[in-house]
Write a protein that holds these residues in place. Sequence first.
Motif, PDB file in Angstrom:
ATOM      1  N   SER A  80       5.907  -5.617   3.252  1.00  0.00           N
ATOM      2  CA  SER A  80       4.542  -5.983   2.869  1.00  0.00           C
ATOM      3  C   SER A  80       4.431  -7.493   2.730  1.00  0.00           C
ATOM      4  O   SER A  80       5.431  -8.212   2.721  1.00  0.00           O
TER       5      SER A  80
ATOM      6  N   ASP B 272      -4.069  -3.491   7.258  1.00  0.00           N
ATOM      7  CA  ASP B 272      -4.691  -3.053   6.010  1.00  0.00           C
ATOM      8  C   ASP B 272      -6.209  -3.117   6.128  1.00  0.00           C
ATOM      9  O   ASP B 272      -6.932  -2.217   5.679  1.00  0.00           O
TER      10      ASP B 272
ATOM     11  N   ARG C 228       0.842  -1.192   0.000  1.00  0.00           N
ATOM     12  CA  ARG C 228       0.000   0.000   0.000  1.00  0.00           C
ATOM     13  C   ARG C 228       0.876   1.241   0.000  1.00  0.00           C
ATOM     14  O   ARG C 228       2.084   1.165   0.248  1.00  0.00           O
TER      15      ARG C 228
END
Length: 483
Positions: free
Chosen positions: A166, A175, A157
């Motif tokens: 990530s 998230d 993101r």
Amino acid sequence: MVVLPRLPRAWAAALSALVLLVVVPTACSVQAGAGHPATWTAAGAPRSPGPTLAPGTGAALLKRDPKASPQARAVYQYLADLEAGARAGKLPGTVIGQHIEAQNELYNPDYGDFKGVKPVGYYYEKAADITGKLPGFVETDLGPGYGQSDWGVGNPRSYSQNKWPSCSPKWQYTDDEVDLLAAVWSGHPRAQDGTYGTSGTQLNCDGSTTTVPDNGGAPAGIVGMSFHEPYPGAPVKSFDEVLCRNSPAATDPKWFSRVVDGTGNPPEHQALMKDLSYVADHLEYFAQHDIPVIFRPYHEMNSAGCDGGFWWSGQKPADYQALWRTMYTYLVQTRGLHNLIFAWTPVSWDGAPGVDPWDYYPGDQYVDLVGVDDYSGSPAHPIGTGEVWTKRYYDGLAAYDKPRILAESFAVPVNSRQPDTLKRTPWTLWTVWGQSLTSGNIHPDAITNSNADVKATYNSPQAITGGSGKYDPSTDWSALHVR
């Protein structure tokens, strides 16, 4: 987005001019059923562009942060108007909120009212399952993590910034929390920022899928975030490392001073700033998407002793204030996050679990909302012989002249034991903690909220909720965003 309350007619008439100027398009109207408080709905189609903020909106917020975003100003003004009405004896309403422990919903099968993995936002949607109405406020908890060695995120993101790994195990929940809050404020799906496409479901790095709880695709409430930060430098990101007894504060009386004192930039202070940069990166996403966030860090600072509190609890008041100022300066001045509304919430001060919190107050220039995390008793057994439930804390916070919130409680405010809570103590916001909405295995003195109690709360004339959970063209919550 500001969800307008069910207001008594007399007060609604006085407030409607202000609200119409601030957040409501000219197509909106006020409707009231016979014998019931007024209910605000949006009428007319197509929706016309709404007005900009009236001069003076969120004046107290602007005094703290001259660059405060229009959306943050509107939300603050909304709560300030509720507070003013309550002080005038008008019972304007209380926003009913739900806290979400996403890390437990997603990774802890023993959490909550049945064994098994729950989707993130399970307890947000549970309120609608029981009552047909969503909470008017939802708060997620970015920290503490779930047993990993360092901060991370799920899918790549913008807030990963090549800084936070990530596709990291046990970090998908962060998230999902961001997406839930964005969906509550803005609606979903949100193809414009690359999430959820047109289906409301996204594929995650680990092969799982996430579906944001259904709010009809339209804005449904206001949002907040807390931060159970593991102690700076903790080798594991988990709730255990949030506790004071597991931190260096338990054995090293000078450790906390090194955390908050940046002189010489000791390792403890560097670790604090790394943690703050993690939460700032996530909060920055909301700022970029024009989403105001009620941010509630370093709560329950007045817990009595290190055994029962967080690593920032029970410290010297001056050191705690230094921690708050460091956090505030970094988020607002260094990172330029002007979408935040800061909430300061000590734990109930009755000696068990908390002592008087007044010396810990950071100052008006750093705080927008004041409140309490009330775990001192239960509706069946309020703390203090003959006391009205929560009134000790409601009255105690009055001198700050800021909107007062019940930031955490096991119990819904309207229940069989205390049916008049929102009349006797009309908090602007009342948030139920996580699984306690329907699960009674939280605390020996905690009652199980019956479905009847939850329904009584959400159907109370004083309750401000987030809607039906199903999109209704006659109630277009998106019309209530500031333009």
